[in-house]
Design a protein around this motif. Structure first.
Motif, PDB file in Angstrom:
ATOM      1  N   TYR A  49       0.833  -1.203   0.000  1.00 23.06           N
ATOM      2  CA  TYR A  49       0.000   0.000   0.000  1.00 23.06           C
ATOM      3  C   TYR A  49       0.870   1.257   0.000  1.00 23.06           C
ATOM      4  O   TYR A  49       0.519   2.258  -0.639  1.00 23.06           O
ATOM      5  CB  TYR A  49      -0.947  -0.004   1.202  1.00 23.06           C
ATOM      6  CG  TYR A  49      -2.113  -0.955   1.047  1.00 23.06           C
ATOM      7  CD1 TYR A  49      -2.959  -0.871  -0.048  1.00 23.06           C
ATOM      8  CD2 TYR A  49      -2.387  -1.938   2.000  1.00 23.06           C
ATOM      9  CE1 TYR A  49      -4.024  -1.731  -0.204  1.00 23.06           C
ATOM     10  CE2 TYR A  49      -3.448  -2.805   1.850  1.00 23.06           C
ATOM     11  CZ  TYR A  49      -4.273  -2.703   0.748  1.00 23.06           C
ATOM     12  OH  TYR A  49      -5.327  -3.555   0.583  1.00 23.06           O
ATOM     13  N   GLN A  50       1.983   1.226   0.714  1.00 21.00           N
ATOM     14  CA  GLN A  50       2.900   2.362   0.721  1.00 21.00           C
ATOM     15  C   GLN A  50       3.493   2.574  -0.672  1.00 21.00           C
ATOM     16  O   GLN A  50       3.563   3.709  -1.177  1.00 21.00           O
ATOM     17  CB  GLN A  50       4.015   2.129   1.739  1.00 21.00           C
ATOM     18  CG  GLN A  50       5.061   3.228   1.825  1.00 21.00           C
ATOM     19  CD  GLN A  50       4.513   4.506   2.432  1.00 21.00           C
ATOM     20  OE1 GLN A  50       3.948   4.490   3.522  1.00 21.00           O
ATOM     21  NE2 GLN A  50       4.673   5.623   1.729  1.00 21.00           N
ATOM     22  N   ARG A  51       3.899   1.471  -1.293  1.00 16.78           N
ATOM     23  CA  ARG A  51       4.555   1.553  -2.600  1.00 16.78           C
ATOM     24  C   ARG A  51       3.637   2.109  -3.684  1.00 16.78           C
ATOM     25  O   ARG A  51       4.088   2.821  -4.596  1.00 16.78           O
ATOM     26  CB  ARG A  51       5.062   0.153  -2.990  1.00 16.78           C
ATOM     27  CG  ARG A  51       5.651   0.061  -4.388  1.00 16.78           C
ATOM     28  CD  ARG A  51       6.211  -1.309  -4.665  1.00 16.78           C
ATOM     29  NE  ARG A  51       5.250  -2.379  -4.505  1.00 16.78           N
ATOM     30  CZ  ARG A  51       4.318  -2.698  -5.419  1.00 16.78           C
ATOM     31  NH1 ARG A  51       4.215  -2.002  -6.542  1.00 16.78           N
ATOM     32  NH2 ARG A  51       3.490  -3.710  -5.201  1.00 16.78           N
ATOM     33  N   ILE A  52       2.349   1.796  -3.600  1.00 12.84           N
ATOM     34  CA  ILE A  52       1.438   2.186  -4.686  1.00 12.84           C
ATOM     35  C   ILE A  52       0.690   3.493  -4.408  1.00 12.84           C
ATOM     36  O   ILE A  52      -0.259   3.828  -5.128  1.00 12.84           O
ATOM     37  CB  ILE A  52       0.423   1.062  -4.995  1.00 12.84           C
ATOM     38  CG1 ILE A  52      -0.470   0.769  -3.775  1.00 12.84           C
ATOM     39  CG2 ILE A  52       1.132  -0.182  -5.475  1.00 12.84           C
ATOM     40  CD1 ILE A  52      -1.551  -0.263  -4.048  1.00 12.84           C
ATOM     41  N   LEU A  53       1.117   4.253  -3.398  1.00  9.48           N
ATOM     42  CA  LEU A  53       0.483   5.541  -3.145  1.00  9.48           C
ATOM     43  C   LEU A  53       0.485   6.457  -4.383  1.00  9.48           C
ATOM     44  O   LEU A  53      -0.525   7.118  -4.664  1.00  9.48           O
ATOM     45  CB  LEU A  53       1.156   6.243  -1.970  1.00  9.48           C
ATOM     46  CG  LEU A  53       0.688   5.811  -0.567  1.00  9.48           C
ATOM     47  CD1 LEU A  53       1.562   6.457   0.504  1.00  9.48           C
ATOM     48  CD2 LEU A  53      -0.772   6.144  -0.332  1.00  9.48           C
ATOM     49  N   PRO A  54       1.576   6.493  -5.152  1.00 10.99           N
ATOM     50  CA  PRO A  54       1.549   7.324  -6.371  1.00 10.99           C
ATOM     51  C   PRO A  54       0.467   6.871  -7.363  1.00 10.99           C
ATOM     52  O   PRO A  54      -0.148   7.708  -8.032  1.00 10.99           O
ATOM     53  CB  PRO A  54       2.951   7.133  -6.964  1.00 10.99           C
ATOM     54  CG  PRO A  54       3.809   6.806  -5.775  1.00 10.99           C
ATOM     55  CD  PRO A  54       2.934   5.963  -4.899  1.00 10.99           C
ATOM     56  N   LEU A  55       0.221   5.570  -7.429  1.00 11.74           N
ATOM     57  CA  LEU A  55      -0.826   5.057  -8.319  1.00 11.74           C
ATOM     58  C   LEU A  55      -2.204   5.473  -7.802  1.00 11.74           C
ATOM     59  O   LEU A  55      -3.096   5.828  -8.590  1.00 11.74           O
ATOM     60  CB  LEU A  55      -0.722   3.526  -8.398  1.00 11.74           C
ATOM     61  CG  LEU A  55      -1.673   2.804  -9.354  1.00 11.74           C
ATOM     62  CD1 LEU A  55      -1.585   3.381 -10.754  1.00 11.74           C
ATOM     63  CD2 LEU A  55      -1.357   1.308  -9.368  1.00 11.74           C
ATOM     64  N   SER A  56      -2.375   5.454  -6.485  1.00 15.95           N
ATOM     65  CA  SER A  56      -3.632   5.903  -5.886  1.00 15.95           C
ATOM     66  C   SER A  56      -3.870   7.383  -6.193  1.00 15.95           C
ATOM     67  O   SER A  56      -4.990   7.799  -6.509  1.00 15.95           O
ATOM     68  CB  SER A  56      -3.615   5.672  -4.368  1.00 15.95           C
ATOM     69  OG  SER A  56      -3.451   4.307  -4.058  1.00 15.95           O
ATOM     70  N   GLU A  57      -2.814   8.179  -6.107  1.00 16.49           N
ATOM     71  CA  GLU A  57      -2.934   9.605  -6.402  1.00 16.49           C
ATOM     72  C   GLU A  57      -3.299   9.828  -7.870  1.00 16.49           C
ATOM     73  O   GLU A  57      -4.059  10.754  -8.201  1.00 16.49           O
ATOM     74  CB  GLU A  57      -1.628  10.318  -6.053  1.00 16.49           C
ATOM     75  CG  GLU A  57      -1.348  10.339  -4.560  1.00 16.49           C
ATOM     76  CD  GLU A  57      -0.049  11.057  -4.217  1.00 16.49           C
ATOM     77  OE1 GLU A  57       0.774  11.286  -5.147  1.00 16.49           O
ATOM     78  OE2 GLU A  57       0.156  11.386  -3.031  1.00 16.49           O
ATOM     79  N   LYS A  58      -2.789   8.983  -8.744  1.00 15.03           N
ATOM     80  CA  LYS A  58      -3.138   9.064 -10.165  1.00 15.03           C
ATOM     81  C   LYS A  58      -4.631   8.836 -10.367  1.00 15.03           C
ATOM     82  O   LYS A  58      -5.277   9.529 -11.164  1.00 15.03           O
ATOM     83  CB  LYS A  58      -2.326   8.022 -10.942  1.00 15.03           C
ATOM     84  CG  LYS A  58      -2.614   8.021 -12.443  1.00 15.03           C
ATOM     85  CD  LYS A  58      -1.793   6.951 -13.152  1.00 15.03           C
ATOM     86  CE  LYS A  58      -2.140   6.900 -14.643  1.00 15.03           C
ATOM     87  NZ  LYS A  58      -1.356   5.842 -15.345  1.00 15.03           N
ATOM     88  N   LEU A  59      -5.209   7.871  -9.621  1.00 17.33           N
ATOM     89  CA  LEU A  59      -6.645   7.594  -9.712  1.00 17.33           C
ATOM     90  C   LEU A  59      -7.462   8.774  -9.184  1.00 17.33           C
ATOM     91  O   LEU A  59      -8.520   9.104  -9.724  1.00 17.33           O
ATOM     92  CB  LEU A  59      -6.989   6.329  -8.923  1.00 17.33           C
ATOM     93  CG  LEU A  59      -6.471   5.009  -9.488  1.00 17.33           C
ATOM     94  CD1 LEU A  59      -6.732   3.869  -8.503  1.00 17.33           C
ATOM     95  CD2 LEU A  59      -7.132   4.700 -10.831  1.00 17.33           C
TER      96      LEU A  59
END
Length: 279
Positions: free
Chosen positions: A92-102
């Motif tokens: 979950y920490q690693r994919i925070l940038p992907l979450s922000e993209k969404l």
């Protein structure tokens, strides 16, 4: 492979005929609701009645099912379907940038988000969730539906009547898990659900979870601490809980930060307890 299918029957029969000195331990992932008259089929129900007494022990994913089996069969070990929280939290920490993209892609900044993840089929009871959400006032509220299935077009038609409802289709892998980082409230309104691993995923991502009492994963919810359990047929109750949950949340803001883990149990402790019970 079905828990009480042909292969399991063959193992039990082989042990009986060969008098082999071995233990047969099987996982049964039925929710408590299923074993109380709502099995997937009569065949499923009868297979369990025949085979469970012949197992040395049974691992159950629902704590209420475990208690029932212990009383009825004098066997049953509780082990919910949960992920290793250390690895999950790192993800979950690693994919925070992907979450922000969404967040940027769907215009979710400044919004309070309710999330559903699952197959779009009748048993998931998604139309009820949509109906209840539409009855709640709040221009900053959004309901995000992640998934695909035979009810897709029917649900899309319902969503067109409220621009706050966003069906985004099916996501997998990191793209799926990225949604848990940004949703404040997760809802699983299923009418039948053996367990529902999505509940564990949402809790690990820091979501407040509203979980159907028909789902085995309701055992992961401590009412008032990390979510609430509700009757999926009671629309008034679901509306009340949704309103309360949304009012507790702060609008989504960037940059995103990893939120508190809302799981009350750990994989390490649970697996240790299972091994001790089987040994």
């Amino acid at each position: 492979m079905p828990e009480c299918g042909l292969l399991t029957l063959m193992v039990v029969a082989y042990r009986a005929l060969s008098k082999a000195h071995c233990s047969v331990v099987r996982m049964i992932d039925d929710s408590f609701d299923m074993i109380n008259g709502h099995h997937f089929s009569k065949k499923h129900e009868w297979a369990e009645k025949i085979l469970i007494p012949r197992f040395d022990n049974v691992i159950n994913v629902d704590s209420h099912t475990t208690a029932f089996f212990q009383q009825k069969y004098a066997k049953g070990i509780y082990f919910p379907i949960i992920a290793d929280e250390v690895k999950a939290r790192e993800r979950y920490q690693r994919i925070l940038p992907l979450s922000e993209k969404l967040v940027r892609q769907y215009g979710l900044e400044g919004k309070k988000i309710v999330l559903f993840v699952g197959r779009l089929v009748a048993v998931k009871n998604t139309p009820t969730l949509i109906k209840v959400f539409r009855s709640i006032a709040g221009e900053d509220y959004r309901l995000v539906l992640v998934g695909d299935g035979v009810c897709r077009e029917e649900l899309r038609a319902l969503c067109k009547e409220d621009v706050r409802i966003i069906p985004v289709g099916r996501y997998e892998g990191d793209e799926l898990f990225a949604w848990y980082n940004l949703a404040q409230v997760f809802c699983l309104p299923s009418l039948q659900e053996p367990f529902g691993a999505v509940t564990n995923e949402a809790l690990l991502g820091g979501c407040w979870c509203l979980i159907s009492e028909k789902a085995g994963s309701q055992c992961l919810i401590s009412n008032g601490e990390n979510g609430m359990v509700f009757d999926p047929k009671d629309e008034r109750e679901l509306k009340k809980l949704l309103v309360e949950a949304l009012e507790m949340q702060k609008p989504l803001s960037l940059p995103l930060r990893l939120r508190k883990n809302n799981m009350k149990i750990t994989f390490k402790n649970e697996i240790r307890r299972v091994v001790e019970n089987i040994s």
